[in-house]
Scaffold this motif. Structure first.
Motif, mmCIF file in Angstrom:
data_model
loop_
_atom_site.group_PDB
_atom_site.id
_atom_site.type_symbol
_atom_site.label_atom_id
_atom_site.label_comp_id
_atom_site.label_asym_id
_atom_site.label_seq_id
_atom_site.Cartn_x
_atom_site.Cartn_y
_atom_site.Cartn_z
ATOM 1 N N MET A 192 0.808 -1.277 -0.277
ATOM 2 C CA MET A 192 0.049 0.264 0.055
ATOM 3 C C MET A 192 0.993 1.271 -0.174
ATOM 4 S SD MET A 192 -3.405 -1.021 2.581
ATOM 5 C CE MET A 192 -2.447 -1.632 3.727
ATOM 6 N N GLY A 193 1.953 1.039 -0.224
ATOM 7 C CA GLY A 193 2.976 2.340 -0.583
ATOM 8 C C GLY A 193 4.044 2.614 0.443
ATOM 9 N N GLY A 194 3.942 1.738 1.649
ATOM 10 C CA GLY A 194 4.948 1.696 2.612
ATOM 11 C C GLY A 194 4.845 3.013 3.573
ATOM 12 N N ASN A 195 4.167 3.725 3.488
ATOM 13 C CA ASN A 195 4.068 5.115 4.432
ATOM 14 C C ASN A 195 2.679 5.184 4.767
ATOM 15 O OD1 ASN A 195 6.888 5.938 3.821
ATOM 16 N ND2 ASN A 195 6.064 6.155 1.698
ATOM 17 N N PHE A 196 1.940 4.140 5.389
ATOM 18 C CA PHE A 196 0.553 4.196 5.808
ATOM 19 C C PHE A 196 0.052 5.336 6.369
ATOM 20 C CE2 PHE A 196 -3.642 2.897 7.566
ATOM 21 C CZ PHE A 196 -4.032 2.199 6.292
ATOM 22 N N GLU A 197 0.883 5.596 7.465
ATOM 23 C CA GLU A 197 0.623 6.484 8.757
ATOM 24 C C GLU A 197 0.661 7.768 8.349
ATOM 25 O OE1 GLU A 197 2.637 5.630 12.385
ATOM 26 O OE2 GLU A 197 2.237 3.636 12.102
ATOM 27 N N ASP A 198 1.576 8.162 7.266
ATOM 28 C CA ASP A 198 1.668 9.679 6.464
ATOM 29 C C ASP A 198 0.924 9.657 5.541
ATOM 30 O OD1 ASP A 198 4.009 9.809 8.198
ATOM 31 O OD2 ASP A 198 5.453 8.953 6.935
ATOM 32 N N ASP A 199 0.605 8.563 4.849
ATOM 33 C CA ASP A 199 -0.202 8.819 3.547
ATOM 34 C C ASP A 199 -1.874 8.954 3.897
ATOM 35 O OD1 ASP A 199 1.700 8.981 1.870
ATOM 36 O OD2 ASP A 199 1.396 6.932 1.319
ATOM 37 N N PHE A 200 -2.343 8.273 5.053
ATOM 38 C CA PHE A 200 -3.526 7.978 5.349
ATOM 39 C C PHE A 200 -4.139 8.324 6.762
ATOM 40 C CE2 PHE A 200 -2.472 4.972 2.120
ATOM 41 C CZ PHE A 200 -3.360 5.259 0.926
ATOM 42 N N ILE A 201 -5.262 8.757 6.848
ATOM 43 C CA ILE A 201 -5.821 9.306 8.291
ATOM 44 C C ILE A 201 -5.941 8.056 9.022
ATOM 45 C CG2 ILE A 201 -7.756 10.569 9.431
ATOM 46 C CD1 ILE A 201 -7.986 12.393 7.111
ATOM 47 N N CYS A 202 -5.475 7.788 10.147
ATOM 48 C CA CYS A 202 -5.722 6.480 10.702
ATOM 49 C C CYS A 202 -4.893 6.773 12.220
ATOM 50 C CB CYS A 202 -5.026 5.436 10.408
ATOM 51 S SG CYS A 202 -3.264 5.636 10.016
ATOM 52 N N ASP A 203 -5.284 5.972 13.188
ATOM 53 C CA ASP A 203 -4.614 6.204 14.545
ATOM 54 C C ASP A 203 -4.277 4.811 14.817
ATOM 55 O OD1 ASP A 203 -4.108 6.497 17.118
ATOM 56 O OD2 ASP A 203 -6.001 7.492 17.675
ATOM 57 N N PRO A 204 -2.785 4.558 14.895
ATOM 58 C CA PRO A 204 -2.100 3.081 15.100
ATOM 59 C C PRO A 204 -2.445 2.849 16.420
ATOM 60 C CG PRO A 204 -0.637 4.549 13.787
ATOM 61 C CD PRO A 204 -1.885 5.312 14.225
ATOM 62 N N SER A 205 -2.608 3.828 17.349
ATOM 63 C CA SER A 205 -2.810 3.503 18.697
ATOM 64 C C SER A 205 -4.069 2.899 19.304
ATOM 65 C CB SER A 205 -2.583 4.781 19.702
ATOM 66 O OG SER A 205 -3.684 5.479 19.352
ATOM 67 N N LYS A 206 -5.014 2.770 18.103
ATOM 68 C CA LYS A 206 -6.251 2.195 18.373
ATOM 69 C C LYS A 206 -6.566 0.853 17.974
ATOM 70 C CE LYS A 206 -8.849 6.589 18.767
ATOM 71 N NZ LYS A 206 -10.179 7.352 18.322
ATOM 72 N N PRO A 207 -7.429 0.002 18.262
ATOM 73 C CA PRO A 207 -7.421 -1.352 17.302
ATOM 74 C C PRO A 207 -7.857 -0.953 16.034
ATOM 75 C CG PRO A 207 -8.735 -1.281 19.626
ATOM 76 C CD PRO A 207 -8.074 0.145 19.419
ATOM 77 N N HIS A 208 -7.389 -1.807 15.168
ATOM 78 C CA HIS A 208 -7.522 -1.791 13.788
ATOM 79 C C HIS A 208 -7.241 -0.411 13.249
ATOM 80 C CE1 HIS A 208 -9.665 -5.264 15.188
ATOM 81 N NE2 HIS A 208 -10.654 -4.522 15.470
ATOM 82 N N TYR A 209 -6.026 0.333 13.726
ATOM 83 C CA TYR A 209 -5.745 1.614 13.459
ATOM 84 C C TYR A 209 -6.805 2.574 13.301
ATOM 85 C CZ TYR A 209 -1.175 0.642 11.858
ATOM 86 O OH TYR A 209 0.499 -0.162 11.779
ATOM 87 N N GLY A 210 -7.928 2.379 14.215
ATOM 88 C CA GLY A 210 -8.915 3.389 14.227
ATOM 89 C C GLY A 210 -10.246 3.101 13.354
ATOM 90 N N PHE A 211 -9.862 2.162 12.225
ATOM 91 C CA PHE A 211 -10.892 1.791 11.372
ATOM 92 C C PHE A 211 -12.154 1.131 11.941
ATOM 93 C CE2 PHE A 211 -7.176 2.374 8.780
ATOM 94 C CZ PHE A 211 -7.696 3.719 8.131
ATOM 95 N N VAL A 212 -13.231 1.368 11.737
ATOM 96 C CA VAL A 212 -14.464 0.383 12.400
ATOM 97 C C VAL A 212 -15.073 -0.386 11.507
ATOM 98 C CG1 VAL A 212 -15.110 2.506 14.006
ATOM 99 C CG2 VAL A 212 -16.208 2.393 11.427
ATOM 100 N N SER A 213 -14.603 -0.581 10.213
ATOM 101 C CA SER A 213 -15.056 -1.906 9.401
ATOM 102 C C SER A 213 -13.926 -1.965 8.382
ATOM 103 C CB SER A 213 -16.241 -1.503 8.913
ATOM 104 O OG SER A 213 -16.082 -0.339 7.994
ATOM 105 N N TRP A 214 -13.933 -3.154 7.662
ATOM 106 C CA TRP A 214 -13.197 -3.322 6.462
ATOM 107 C C TRP A 214 -13.491 -1.998 5.297
ATOM 108 C CZ3 TRP A 214 -9.655 -5.401 3.645
ATOM 109 C CH2 TRP A 214 -9.384 -5.263 2.345
ATOM 110 N N ASP A 215 -14.737 -1.840 5.038
ATOM 111 C CA ASP A 215 -15.185 -0.761 4.380
ATOM 112 C C ASP A 215 -14.579 0.561 4.609
ATOM 113 O OD1 ASP A 215 -16.875 0.108 1.878
ATOM 114 O OD2 ASP A 215 -17.444 1.420 3.259
#
Length: 439
Positions: A192-215
């Motif tokens: 996915m580009g190697g820079n996920f946290e820099d490229d996309f809005i997310c929160d690695p400190s939360k479960p599933h990087y903060g995403f609430v579903s696959w979609d």
């Protein structure tokens, strides 16, 4: 006809080969090009279903599809014949693989089973994220399969089934694969580009990087400035509307090209769903780019302008063009062989934009869905002004490609950033310059 809970036939002899020895390449970047991987995955699903006693009842959407098949003489014939039409020499390594999916009863039970499974990522050789395609990949390329999957009634029920799976992918239960062994593993992040946290809005400190579903994960949003807009104040510059590989350019496009033959010239009448504006593009230029599963899947406006018209055209979901014979069976679906065909028949979003630059004028963006990845959501309205790089919509769980269509007389200097258009190129980032209208 058998009942919906008919006992599954025993799986055939074990499929030979291993994941480790299979070719780690994806035809269309969605299915492994080595049929062994597809057959091993499919055999695993069959075995999981057979272990359930009694069998799971069919979901309502699957049961309605079964009822539609059995209440129509035409569909009963198509679905009764397509599995028998798969050539016995289809699979060079595992000749028993013709029998993995025995008939449409078997097909429906396996589809029913995968409706509560999210797309998995394990590694480059074992990922198989298009489950229904894997179930249908052989029968859909038979003559009866070709006719059946063009049928409006079949596509109505396939849409319902895909919507059901889409509902699951929007539920918290679909997060089970969003972990460091799955979509947040080092290999997946690299894809996915190697820079996920820099490229996309997310929160690695939360479960599933903060995403609430696959979609939610799949329709992830970009971080501010992660994809700068090329020459934002220069109206001559057209930017890439999707994060995609440059695939094909065709000039002097006709309204009535024979899109179902090899070579597949574009057909504006069907690409644009027979819209009255199609006539304005006859003799113009089509550019097509391909999206991969790992790409960012929102669409952005390629120009400053105004939305003239925007709508979703329902289409087919598993229609595969017939080849010249069984030699085409060795190419799994979603290869370069089908991409032009899909722009005419697949479910797609169509957005006409009147560019502020009069030397571009009216142009069109098409988001082309296919197979499981056919859900297109438009997020702009007719009459709305848009800026270059502004979001116009998104795919849900993927999308195959997109097209930019320009009127005749529009001069274009394309910029593919060192890539040669074709099927094995690297993706160009969204908002990058894709073409310039010269002074």
């Amino acid at each position: 006809m058998g009942c919906c809970c008919a006992t599954l036939s025993k799986a055939p002899a074990e499929v030979t080969g291993t994941y480790e020895t299979a070719v780690p390449y994806y035809v269309g970047k969605c299915l492994p090009s080595d049929e062994v991987i597809v057959d091993q995955w499919l055999q695993k699903q069959i075995e999981e279903v057979e272990r359930k006693t009694p069998p799971d009842p069919l979901d309502q959407v699957v049961q309605r599809f079964k009822d539609a098949i059995e209440s129509s003489a035409e569909l009963s014939m198509f679905f009764g014949q397509m599995f028998a039409e798969v050539p016995t020499n289809y699979h060079k390594k595992t000749p028993t693989s013709r029998g993995l999916v025995k008939d449409y009863h078997h097909m429906l039970q396996i589809i029913n089973h995968v409706l509560t499974k999210p797309p998995e990522f394990r590694d480059n050789t074992t990922t198989l994220t298009y489950p229904i395609t894997a179930i249908l990949t052989k029968p859909m390329k038979t003559i009866d399969g070709y006719v059946a999957f063009l049928n409006p009634k079949v596509n109505y029920h396939m849409k319902s089934i895909l919507n059901k799976w889409g509902d699951f992918l929007k539920s918290p239960n679909s997060c089970s694969v969003l972990n460091t062994d799955g979509w947040f593993s080092a290999k997946a992040i690299e894809k996915m580009g190697g820079n996920f946290e820099d490229d996309f809005i997310c929160d690695p400190s939360k479960p599933h990087y903060g995403f609430v579903s696959w979609d939610d994960f799949f329709t992830r949003k970009l971080q501010p400035n992660a994809r700068p807009i090329a020459y934002p104040d220069d109206r001559r510059v057209i930017v890439n509307a999707c994060e995609s590989m440059p695939f094909r350019i065709e000039k002097q496009v006709t309204k009535h090209g024979k899109f179902w033959i090899k070579g597949q010239p574009y057909n504006l009448k069907f690409m644009l769903a027979d819209d009255t504006l199609a006539e304005k593009f006859v003799g113009g230029t089509v550019y097509q780019g391909l999206l991969m599963l790992y790409n960012y899947h929102r669409w952005h406006s390629p120009v400053d302008g105004k939305i003239v018209k925007a709508f979703v055209a329902d289409g087919t979901y598993y229609s595969y063009p017939l080849g010249n014979g069984n030699e085409d069976y060795n190419n799994l679906p979603v290869s370069d062989y089908v991409q032009g065909y899909l722009t005419e028949v697949a479910a797609r979003a169509i957005i006409f934009i009147e560019a502020d630059n009069p030397y571009i004028g009216l142009m069109c963006f098409i988001a082309v869905g296919m197979l499981e990845v056919s859900s297109c959501e438009i997020t702009v309205k007719e009459g709305q002004s848009v800026k270059k790089g502004q979001q116009t919509g998104t795919f849900h769980f993927g999308g195959s490609s997109h097209c930019l269509i320009f009127r005749p007389g529009v001069e274009l200097e394309f910029d593919f950033h060192g890539e040669e258009p074709g099927f094995n190129t690297n993706s160009i980032k969204i908002n990058s310059r894709i073409a310039t209208v010269p002074k």
